[in-house]
Design a protein around this motif. Structure first.
Motif, PDB file in Angstrom:
ATOM      1  N   GLN A  32       0.830  -1.201   0.000  1.00 10.31           N
ATOM      2  CA  GLN A  32       0.000   0.000   0.000  1.00 10.31           C
ATOM      3  C   GLN A  32       0.865   1.252   0.000  1.00 10.31           C
ATOM      4  O   GLN A  32       0.582   2.225  -0.711  1.00 10.31           O
ATOM      5  CB  GLN A  32      -0.897   0.019   1.239  1.00 10.31           C
ATOM      6  N   HIS A  36       0.722   4.041  -2.754  1.00 12.98           N
ATOM      7  CA  HIS A  36       0.285   5.369  -2.327  1.00 12.98           C
ATOM      8  C   HIS A  36       1.266   6.426  -2.811  1.00 12.98           C
ATOM      9  O   HIS A  36       0.868   7.481  -3.320  1.00 12.98           O
ATOM     10  CB  HIS A  36       0.152   5.421  -0.800  1.00 12.98           C
ATOM     11  N   GLN A  40       0.562   9.471  -5.457  1.00 11.13           N
ATOM     12  CA  GLN A  40       0.802  10.867  -5.102  1.00 11.13           C
ATOM     13  C   GLN A  40       1.616  11.559  -6.187  1.00 11.13           C
ATOM     14  O   GLN A  40       1.396  12.731  -6.497  1.00 11.13           O
ATOM     15  CB  GLN A  40       1.540  10.950  -3.762  1.00 11.13           C
ATOM     16  N   PRO A  89       1.175   8.628   5.470  1.00  7.28           N
ATOM     17  CA  PRO A  89      -0.123   8.030   5.156  1.00  7.28           C
ATOM     18  C   PRO A  89      -0.526   7.006   6.201  1.00  7.28           C
ATOM     19  O   PRO A  89       0.295   6.216   6.668  1.00  7.28           O
ATOM     20  CB  PRO A  89       0.113   7.367   3.792  1.00  7.28           C
ATOM     21  N   LEU A 161      -5.364   0.186  -3.644  1.00  2.00           N
ATOM     22  CA  LEU A 161      -4.869   0.441  -2.286  1.00  2.00           C
ATOM     23  C   LEU A 161      -5.549  -0.467  -1.276  1.00  2.00           C
ATOM     24  O   LEU A 161      -5.026  -0.682  -0.179  1.00  2.00           O
ATOM     25  CB  LEU A 161      -5.110   1.902  -1.893  1.00  2.00           C
TER      26      LEU A 161
END
Length: 562
Positions: A32, A36, A40, A89, A161
């Motif tokens: 993840q 992530h 981004q 995150p 995700l």
């Protein structure tokens, strides 16, 4: 055709009294975290997974919706939210949505089944382009589109995700098992998911984790930063991916499976060996790194829905004999698999060291995914309906990145998909690659791909201490890149042996009256590397300045350039 209803969002269940500071927040899993960060940097990347089913017969719509609802309730991974806290995150588990239907129901007005099919594919393609904002949305969109009382389309899209390929298989199987009256009979698995998340965070501090990190860091200096293809293999850059589907079914599948099982190798190992052998036909390199997406679940986490996939490189050398490659594949795949619990930061550091060593940006050109698909569906036990899996392939092609092989093994055969982006290979070259791959799959090792055409640039190899070619460089292009700088009057690039025994690019530069540093020159060359596979930043640049007071030599010695 009717309009579509809104899908559930976090606002449906979370009131003003529920804020991020009062939620129980958890770190992301390694896969993840990697994804992530990618999203981004490149939010346009499409990473969602999808499902599609044609349902013929009197579908019980309420029972189907209840089956989806109970599956979502059972798996925390389908209800995660993702946000940032203190710059990092984090995730949390949401309650079930209760203000809007969990399945969007749509009555479609179409002239015939062909028009209905086109519409369903268009809806699925649109949903796949949707960028999930998990700070406010649930990580799925599930729709049931109705053409008639006896024809429905059940489609769904899941944020990567939240769901990997194994998890999607589990979700689909549980939805239909529940619908057909065979519910899994398990309690909600929120605790199982959260235990897996927290255990990964604890494991990152152990001695085993430090040993795994050390293993990957040791590999860093001698990994190729990308797979370079022979000059002439590449084609003009296009946004369209080229895909070839190679189904292996029936007697052919039985014969292949028997041959592989008799040899003691797995299907994934055989296919990786075939893929690598074909790649070695079209690259001048002696070493390649195939990024493999692995299921990171531990034994106790089987059946837990989430994003557990991790991607690690399997490093392979050009074999002296074709048979040697299969043994090498098994050794390297097992080594990578046993060390898949590695943090994304360590892999980032590993690739950064590779880029510094060879002066070329990292591009994970080769990727393999493999899934042993066990999501068999038995429609017995309820009203007679027929389910056709994968009936509504989305009406678009994803933009690929490099050269990929995706394998889906089912009891009735293999589905192999080879995909290449428009800038990696021309259509003609890709067709030859697919032909050579298919020949090796059938056991024919005699096929060859044409060498670089006449007039191709002279490429100088950069080698590891053991002599393996890691990268090839066009020294004339390096020289030209340096001489294009306004301060430079002349430049010469060459390959030299570094202190560690490997080779690197070095450059001797003469500059005019305007001062320029080796760091400046390295940065300028680095800025021109994109889409130029044979250009590298010299690992040593020696600058001699012409001035009234004479030469002022300056040398830049580095472990490489990043």
């Amino acid at each position: 055709m009717s309009s579509r209803q809104a899908r559930p969002t976090a606002a449906d269940t979370e009131t003003d009294t529920v804020h991020s500071e009062t939620r129980a927040l958890y770190p992301l899993l390694p896969g993840q975290l990697t994804l992530h960060r990618t999203l981004q940097e490149m939010p346009e990347v499409m990473t969602s997974l999808w499902m599609s089913y044609r349902v013929d017969g009197p579908l019980d719509v309420s029972a189907f919706v209840d089956a989806v609802r109970s599956t979502v309730a059972r798996h925390a991974g389908l209800r995660i939210g993702v946000t940032t806290q203190d710059g990092a995150p984090v995730q949390w588990v949401r309650p079930m949505p209760d203000q809007h239907p969990i399945v969007t129901l749509t009555q479609v007005t179409a002239n015939d089944t062909e028009q209905f099919t086109r519409y369903v594919r268009a809806v699925l393609a649109t949903d796949l382009r949707h960028t999930f904002d998990l700070a406010v949305e649930y990580p799925f969109i599930i729709r049931l589109l109705r053409f008639s009382p006896t024809l429905h389309a059940a489609i769904g899209v899941f944020s990567a995700l939240a769901v990997d390929a194994t998890a999607r298989m589990t979700v689909v199987r549980e939805i239909w098992d529940t619908y057909f009256g065979r519910p899994p009979g398990t309690e909600p698995k929120d605790a199982d998911y959260l235990a897996a998340v927290t255990s990964r965070a604890v494991a990152a501090t152990t001695g085993r984790s430090r040993a795994v990190s050390a293993y990957w860091r040791r590999r860093a200096p001698w990994l190729p930063p990308r797979c370079q293809f022979l000059p002439g293999i590449g084609g003009p850059a296009t946004p369209t991916a080229r895909t070839e589907l190679l189904p292996v079914v029936g007697p052919e599948w039985e014969a292949l499976r028997h041959r592989w099982q008799e040899s003691g190798f797995t299907t994934a190992q055989w296919l990786l060996a075939v893929f690598a052998a074909t790649v070695f036909l079209v690259t001048p390199q002696d070493r390649i790194a195939v990024s493999m997406r692995l299921n990171g679940r531990r034994h106790a986490e089987r059946g837990v829905v989430g994003m557990f996939d991790v991607t690690v490189p399997v490093v392979l050398d050009r074999p002296a004999r074709p048979a040697d490659l299969l043994v090498q594949v098994r050794r390297e795949q097992l080594a990578a698999t046993s060390r898949r619990d590695v943090s994304p930061q360590v892999l980032d550091e590993m690739w950064a060291a590779t880029a510094r060593r060879l002066g070329h940006p990292v591009h994970r050109t080769l990727l393999m995914t493999y899934l042993e698909d066990t999501a068999g569906l038995d429609p017995s036990g309820r009203a007679p309906v027929t389910i056709e899996r994968g009936a509504y392939t989305p009406g678009f092609q994803r933009i690929a990145d490099g050269l990929r092989i995706a394998v889906n093994e089912r009891p009735d055969g293999l589905r192999i998909r080879l995909t290449v982006d428009g800038g990696t290979m021309s259509q003609e070259s890709f067709t030859r690659f697919v032909t050579a791959f298919r020949a090796r799959l059938d056991g024919d090792d005699s096929g060859r791909v044409a060498a670089a055409p006449a007039g191709a640039p002279a490429l100088a190899p950069l080698r590891a201490p053991d002599g393996a070619v890691l990268l090839v460089v066009d020294l004339a292009e390096v020289t030209a890149a340096l001489e294009r700088q306004p301060e430079v009057t002349s430049a010469t690039a060459a390959v030299e042996i570094a202190d560690d025994g490997g080779s690197r690019v070095a450059a001797e530069v003469r500059a005019g009256g305007v001062p320029v540093t080796a760091d400046d020159l390295a940065d300028r060359v680095r800025a021109t590397l994109a889409h130029r596979p044979y250009l590298a930043v010299p690992g040593r640049i020696s600058v001699g300045h012409d001035s009234a007071s004479g030469d002022r030599p300056e040398a830049l010695l580095r472990d490489g350039v990043g």
